[in-house]
Design a protein around this motif. Structure first.
Motif, PDB file in Angstrom:
ATOM      1  N   PRO A 194       0.848  -1.202   0.000  1.00  0.00           N
ATOM      2  CA  PRO A 194       0.000   0.000   0.000  1.00  0.00           C
ATOM      3  C   PRO A 194       0.884   1.252   0.000  1.00  0.00           C
ATOM      4  CG  PRO A 194      -0.565  -1.470   1.814  1.00  0.00           C
ATOM      5  CD  PRO A 194       0.678  -2.020   1.193  1.00  0.00           C
ATOM      6  N   ARG A 195       0.431   2.287  -0.686  1.00  0.00           N
ATOM      7  CA  ARG A 195       1.246   3.500  -0.868  1.00  0.00           C
ATOM      8  C   ARG A 195       1.810   4.017   0.459  1.00  0.00           C
ATOM      9  NH1 ARG A 195       0.759   7.768  -5.263  1.00  0.00           N
ATOM     10  NH2 ARG A 195       2.349   9.196  -4.595  1.00  0.00           N
ATOM     11  N   GLU A 196       0.994   3.934   1.541  1.00  0.00           N
ATOM     12  CA  GLU A 196       1.446   4.510   2.808  1.00  0.00           C
ATOM     13  C   GLU A 196       2.620   3.737   3.426  1.00  0.00           C
ATOM     14  OE1 GLU A 196      -1.616   3.621   2.053  1.00  0.00           O
ATOM     15  OE2 GLU A 196      -2.448   2.208   3.499  1.00  0.00           O
ATOM     16  N   LEU A 197       2.847   2.494   2.953  1.00  0.00           N
ATOM     17  CA  LEU A 197       3.983   1.724   3.484  1.00  0.00           C
ATOM     18  C   LEU A 197       5.232   1.845   2.613  1.00  0.00           C
ATOM     19  CD1 LEU A 197       2.420  -1.689   4.669  1.00  0.00           C
ATOM     20  CD2 LEU A 197       3.012   0.311   6.031  1.00  0.00           C
ATOM     21  N   VAL A 198       5.096   2.564   1.481  1.00  0.00           N
ATOM     22  CA  VAL A 198       6.248   2.660   0.565  1.00  0.00           C
ATOM     23  C   VAL A 198       7.339   3.529   1.202  1.00  0.00           C
ATOM     24  CG1 VAL A 198       7.012   3.454  -1.718  1.00  0.00           C
ATOM     25  CG2 VAL A 198       4.768   2.381  -1.466  1.00  0.00           C
ATOM     26  N   PRO A 199       8.541   2.965   1.385  1.00  0.00           N
ATOM     27  CA  PRO A 199       9.609   3.759   2.010  1.00  0.00           C
ATOM     28  C   PRO A 199       9.966   4.986   1.176  1.00  0.00           C
ATOM     29  CG  PRO A 199      10.258   1.449   1.738  1.00  0.00           C
ATOM     30  CD  PRO A 199       8.981   1.633   1.002  1.00  0.00           C
ATOM     31  N   ASP A 200      10.482   6.038   1.847  1.00  0.00           N
ATOM     32  CA  ASP A 200      10.768   7.322   1.188  1.00  0.00           C
ATOM     33  C   ASP A 200      11.741   7.178   0.023  1.00  0.00           C
ATOM     34  OD1 ASP A 200       9.116   8.579   2.852  1.00  0.00           O
ATOM     35  OD2 ASP A 200      10.678   9.322   4.234  1.00  0.00           O
ATOM     36  N   VAL A 228       2.040  -0.317  -4.728  1.00  0.00           N
ATOM     37  CA  VAL A 228       3.239  -0.600  -5.514  1.00  0.00           C
ATOM     38  C   VAL A 228       3.320  -2.117  -5.670  1.00  0.00           C
ATOM     39  CG1 VAL A 228       5.768  -0.618  -5.420  1.00  0.00           C
ATOM     40  CG2 VAL A 228       4.527   1.492  -4.953  1.00  0.00           C
ATOM     41  N   ASN A 229       3.456  -2.546  -6.921  1.00  0.00           N
ATOM     42  CA  ASN A 229       3.600  -3.960  -7.244  1.00  0.00           C
ATOM     43  C   ASN A 229       5.073  -4.323  -7.049  1.00  0.00           C
ATOM     44  OD1 ASN A 229       3.017  -6.507  -8.681  1.00  0.00           O
ATOM     45  ND2 ASN A 229       4.208  -5.610 -10.340  1.00  0.00           N
ATOM     46  N   MET A 230       5.355  -5.333  -6.198  1.00  0.00           N
ATOM     47  CA  MET A 230       6.757  -5.733  -5.959  1.00  0.00           C
ATOM     48  C   MET A 230       6.948  -7.161  -6.433  1.00  0.00           C
ATOM     49  SD  MET A 230       7.953  -4.373  -2.288  1.00  0.00           S
ATOM     50  CE  MET A 230       7.033  -5.475  -1.267  1.00  0.00           C
ATOM     51  N   VAL A 231       7.988  -7.379  -7.208  1.00  0.00           N
ATOM     52  CA  VAL A 231       8.299  -8.727  -7.684  1.00  0.00           C
ATOM     53  C   VAL A 231       9.795  -8.980  -7.480  1.00  0.00           C
ATOM     54  CG1 VAL A 231       8.149 -10.362  -9.603  1.00  0.00           C
ATOM     55  CG2 VAL A 231       6.549  -8.449  -9.500  1.00  0.00           C
ATOM     56  N   GLU A 267      18.018  -1.728   2.676  1.00  0.00           N
ATOM     57  CA  GLU A 267      16.687  -1.152   2.416  1.00  0.00           C
ATOM     58  C   GLU A 267      15.796  -2.189   1.720  1.00  0.00           C
ATOM     59  OE1 GLU A 267      19.468   0.430   1.639  1.00  0.00           O
ATOM     60  OE2 GLU A 267      19.421   2.239   2.878  1.00  0.00           O
ATOM     61  N   ILE A 268      16.368  -2.905   0.759  1.00  0.00           N
ATOM     62  CA  ILE A 268      15.567  -3.921   0.045  1.00  0.00           C
ATOM     63  C   ILE A 268      15.253  -5.069   0.996  1.00  0.00           C
ATOM     64  CG2 ILE A 268      15.696  -5.705  -1.753  1.00  0.00           C
ATOM     65  CD1 ILE A 268      16.778  -3.642  -3.628  1.00  0.00           C
ATOM     66  N   LYS A 269      16.240  -5.497   1.772  1.00  0.00           N
ATOM     67  CA  LYS A 269      15.990  -6.592   2.722  1.00  0.00           C
ATOM     68  C   LYS A 269      14.858  -6.218   3.695  1.00  0.00           C
ATOM     69  CE  LYS A 269      20.511  -8.768   2.840  1.00  0.00           C
ATOM     70  NZ  LYS A 269      21.828  -8.717   3.445  1.00  0.00           N
ATOM     71  N   LEU A 271      12.253  -4.652   3.210  1.00  0.00           N
ATOM     72  CA  LEU A 271      10.907  -4.795   2.631  1.00  0.00           C
ATOM     73  C   LEU A 271      10.283  -6.139   2.996  1.00  0.00           C
ATOM     74  CD1 LEU A 271      11.643  -3.353  -0.931  1.00  0.00           C
ATOM     75  CD2 LEU A 271      10.245  -2.275   0.843  1.00  0.00           C
ATOM     76  N   THR A 272      11.114  -7.142   3.238  1.00  0.00           N
ATOM     77  CA  THR A 272      10.587  -8.474   3.571  1.00  0.00           C
ATOM     78  C   THR A 272      10.012  -8.505   4.997  1.00  0.00           C
ATOM     79  OG1 THR A 272      12.710  -9.288   4.397  1.00  0.00           O
ATOM     80  CG2 THR A 272      12.266  -9.613   2.049  1.00  0.00           C
ATOM     81  N   GLU A 273      10.251  -7.425   5.775  1.00  0.00           N
ATOM     82  CA  GLU A 273       9.727  -7.395   7.158  1.00  0.00           C
ATOM     83  C   GLU A 273       8.412  -6.628   7.264  1.00  0.00           C
ATOM     84  OE1 GLU A 273      13.035  -5.821   9.321  1.00  0.00           O
ATOM     85  OE2 GLU A 273      14.250  -7.575   8.767  1.00  0.00           O
ATOM     86  N   LEU A 274       7.940  -6.067   6.147  1.00  0.00           N
ATOM     87  CA  LEU A 274       6.691  -5.284   6.187  1.00  0.00           C
ATOM     88  C   LEU A 274       5.475  -6.209   6.365  1.00  0.00           C
ATOM     89  CD1 LEU A 274       7.430  -2.766   3.286  1.00  0.00           C
ATOM     90  CD2 LEU A 274       7.325  -2.244   5.732  1.00  0.00           C
ATOM     91  N   PRO A 275       4.406  -5.702   7.005  1.00  0.00           N
ATOM     92  CA  PRO A 275       3.231  -6.557   7.264  1.00  0.00           C
ATOM     93  C   PRO A 275       2.352  -6.714   6.015  1.00  0.00           C
ATOM     94  CG  PRO A 275       2.882  -4.350   8.144  1.00  0.00           C
ATOM     95  CD  PRO A 275       4.252  -4.343   7.544  1.00  0.00           C
ATOM     96  N   ILE A 276       2.846  -7.445   5.032  1.00  0.00           N
ATOM     97  CA  ILE A 276       2.091  -7.658   3.784  1.00  0.00           C
ATOM     98  C   ILE A 276       2.150  -9.140   3.406  1.00  0.00           C
ATOM     99  CG2 ILE A 276       2.219  -5.368   2.687  1.00  0.00           C
ATOM    100  CD1 ILE A 276       4.825  -6.226   1.383  1.00  0.00           C
ATOM    101  N   ASP A 277       1.203  -9.558   2.536  1.00  0.00           N
ATOM    102  CA  ASP A 277       1.160 -10.975   2.120  1.00  0.00           C
ATOM    103  C   ASP A 277       2.061 -11.204   0.915  1.00  0.00           C
ATOM    104  OD1 ASP A 277      -0.642 -11.634   4.022  1.00  0.00           O
ATOM    105  OD2 ASP A 277      -2.403 -11.307   2.734  1.00  0.00           O
ATOM    106  N   TRP A 278       2.806 -12.299   0.958  1.00  0.00           N
ATOM    107  CA  TRP A 278       3.686 -12.673  -0.149  1.00  0.00           C
ATOM    108  C   TRP A 278       3.185 -13.965  -0.783  1.00  0.00           C
ATOM    109  CZ3 TRP A 278       7.858  -9.862  -1.870  1.00  0.00           C
ATOM    110  CH2 TRP A 278       8.297  -8.816  -1.032  1.00  0.00           C
TER     111      TRP A 278
END
Ligand SMILES: Cc1cc2nc3c(=O)[nH]c(=O)nc-3n(C[C@H](O)[C@H](O)[C@H](O)COP(=O)(O)OP(=O)(O)OC[C@H]3O[C@@H](n4cnc5c(N)ncnc54)[C@H](O)[C@@H]3O)c2cc1C
Length: 402
Positions: A194-200, A228-231, A267-269, A271-278
């Motif tokens: 979600p946009r609000e979780l996108v890091p600066d 944001v779509n992340m792959v 910073e990329i690593k 992203l794997t700790e954010l509360p989102i479904d993978w």
């Protein structure tokens, strides 16, 4: 006796719905069957380049597509280890100036919804869900299909049958080749942020391609910028015999992904700790087919030539297939000749795009130290040249329908 103008399409994905719209514009009656009970939020992000937009405009859905998508300014190419931008492919105003059309990013389900709504508004298109096309037979006057809705079985005859049931197509296996779908050796970890979780540090007006060693990562805005779509694409570690190799794994544990992210910026690593479904998707390929059709039956989209997604052109090719096939069926009096002409037109382009996808796969997943050379070459290439390399893809013109 009047000749049949009915065409059956198996599969209501991007290829099937595009084919239905194009065929109806040419005056055909189209029956589309999909085995899915409903069209949920399937898939994730899709990039639509000018060649696809030009075809969607010809199909009459360009405005709706523009309203449901996002126009990024460019693609920032990063080094996955340092996070630094090594070059930028100009999109936005540059693509608009060059082609008179935008470069867009969209969620697959938004693209699908636009096509579905347009089909539902077209009197000559009839779509039935929860109906699987189980068998096809060809005969002198056309082709027949056996439709199964779980409770009854029906046989329908048509002028032609279009196999548009995706890379895992069973009909392809029964009618064109008994070779099963192939695993590409890559898997994709996908999540929507979600946009609000996108890091600066992620500029939301751009697509981002991070190149690492044996991995690459893509981010871009979808849902008109709300997500944001992340792959994350890595080489698959599963054994070739694993029965689950071709299945999507939902609610996957991102700790597994993290294990594959050595030499990647913190910073990329993070992203794997954010509360989102993978979810983890095996990247599949259709087996190479000697022929895409038989008699009055023809395969289009991923069913005919499913490829790895590293040229971001699979859906675009499905849309292009649809419009070229409809034009051939409309302008060529003989259906078999139309199908042959269609394949002759499409094969060289699909071959070239498939080759590019495979080459990009090698390039994006180079191991150390070749990745260092790759990054050096990219950082020393003029940005306009990065865009010009796609010109042969983007300049494609669809036939005029109707
Ligand atoms: C990670 C990833 C990223 C991608 N990025 C891009 C991109 O940026 N740009 C781009 O252009 N492409 C991209 N693609 C490719 C694109 O998503 C596909 O090429 C496209 O969706 C294929 O469409 P299709 O209609 O051929 O198949 P599908 O979308 O798979 O549709 C097939 C349909 O057939 C139905 N079906 C199956 N069997 C039967 C049956 N027996 N009877 C009736 N119905 C049946 C299914 O339910 C489904 O609805 C990407 C793909 C992946 C995996």
């Amino acid at each position: 006796m009047a000749k049949s103008r009915t065409i059956v399409v198996s599969g209501a994905g991007i290829a099937g719905l595009s084919a239905a719209l194009c065929l109806a514009k040419c005056g055909f009656r189209v029956l589309v069957f999909d085995k899915a009970k409903s069209f949920d939020t399937v898939g994730a992000g899709i990039q639509l380049s000018p060649n696809a937009i030009r075809a969607l405009d010809e199909m009459g859905v360009g405005k709706q597509i523009r309203n449901s998508s996002f126009a990024p300014n460019g693609i920032d190419i990063h080094s996955a280890s340092s996070g630094k931008i090594i070059n930028t492919v100009p999109l936005g105003a540059d693509v608009q100036r060059r082609y008179g059309l935008p470069y867009l990013t969209i969620h697959r389900s938004d693209l699908h919804s636009v096509l579905l709504s347009a089909c539902n508004l077209t009197a000559d298109i009839h779509i039935k869900t929860n109906c699987s096309v189980d068998e096809i037979s060809t005969h002198l006057r056309g082709a027949s299909v056996i439709i199964n809705d779980g409770t009854s079985i029906d046989t329908i005859s048509a002028k032609a049958v279009i196999i548009a049931d995706g890379v895992k197509s069973k009909l392809r296996e029964t009618i064109l080749s008994d070779a099963p779908v192939e695993h590409s050796g890559y898997e994709a970890w996908r999540a929507m942020l979600p946009r609000e979780l996108v890091p600066d540090y992620i500029d939301n007006d751009f697509c981002h391609l991070s190149l690492g060693s044996n991995k690459h990562i893509v981010f871009y805005p979808v849902n008109t910028g709300r997500y944001v779509n992340m792959v994350f694409v890595t080489r698959s570690k599963l054994s070739l015999n694993d029965a689950d190799r071709n299945k999507v794994r939902k609610n996957a544990d991102p700790k597994q992904l993290l294990k594959g992210l050595s030499r990647t910026s913190k910073e990329i690593k993070a992203l794997t700790e954010l509360p989102i479904d993978w979810s983890v998707y095996p990247l599949l390929k259709a087996p190479a087919l000697k022929k895409w059709g038989k008699g009055n039956v023809i395969a289009i989209g991923d069913a005919a030539h499913g490829m790895v997604p590293f040229a971001a052109q699979g859906a675009a090719m499905a849309i292009e297939d649809a419009i070229v096939l409809a034009d051939q069926l409309n302008t060529n009096k003989n259906t078999k000749s139309a199908i042959k002409a269609y394949e002759k037109i499409r094969r060289p382009r699909i071959k070239k795009i498939t080759k590019l996808s495979n080459t990009n796969g090698e390039l994006y997943h180079m191991g150390f130290p070749f990745n260092i050379v790759r990054d050096f070459i990219i950082s020393n290439t003029k940005p306009e040249k990065l865009l010009s390399r796609q010109h042969w893809i983007y300049k494609w013109e669809p036939p005029k329908l109707g």
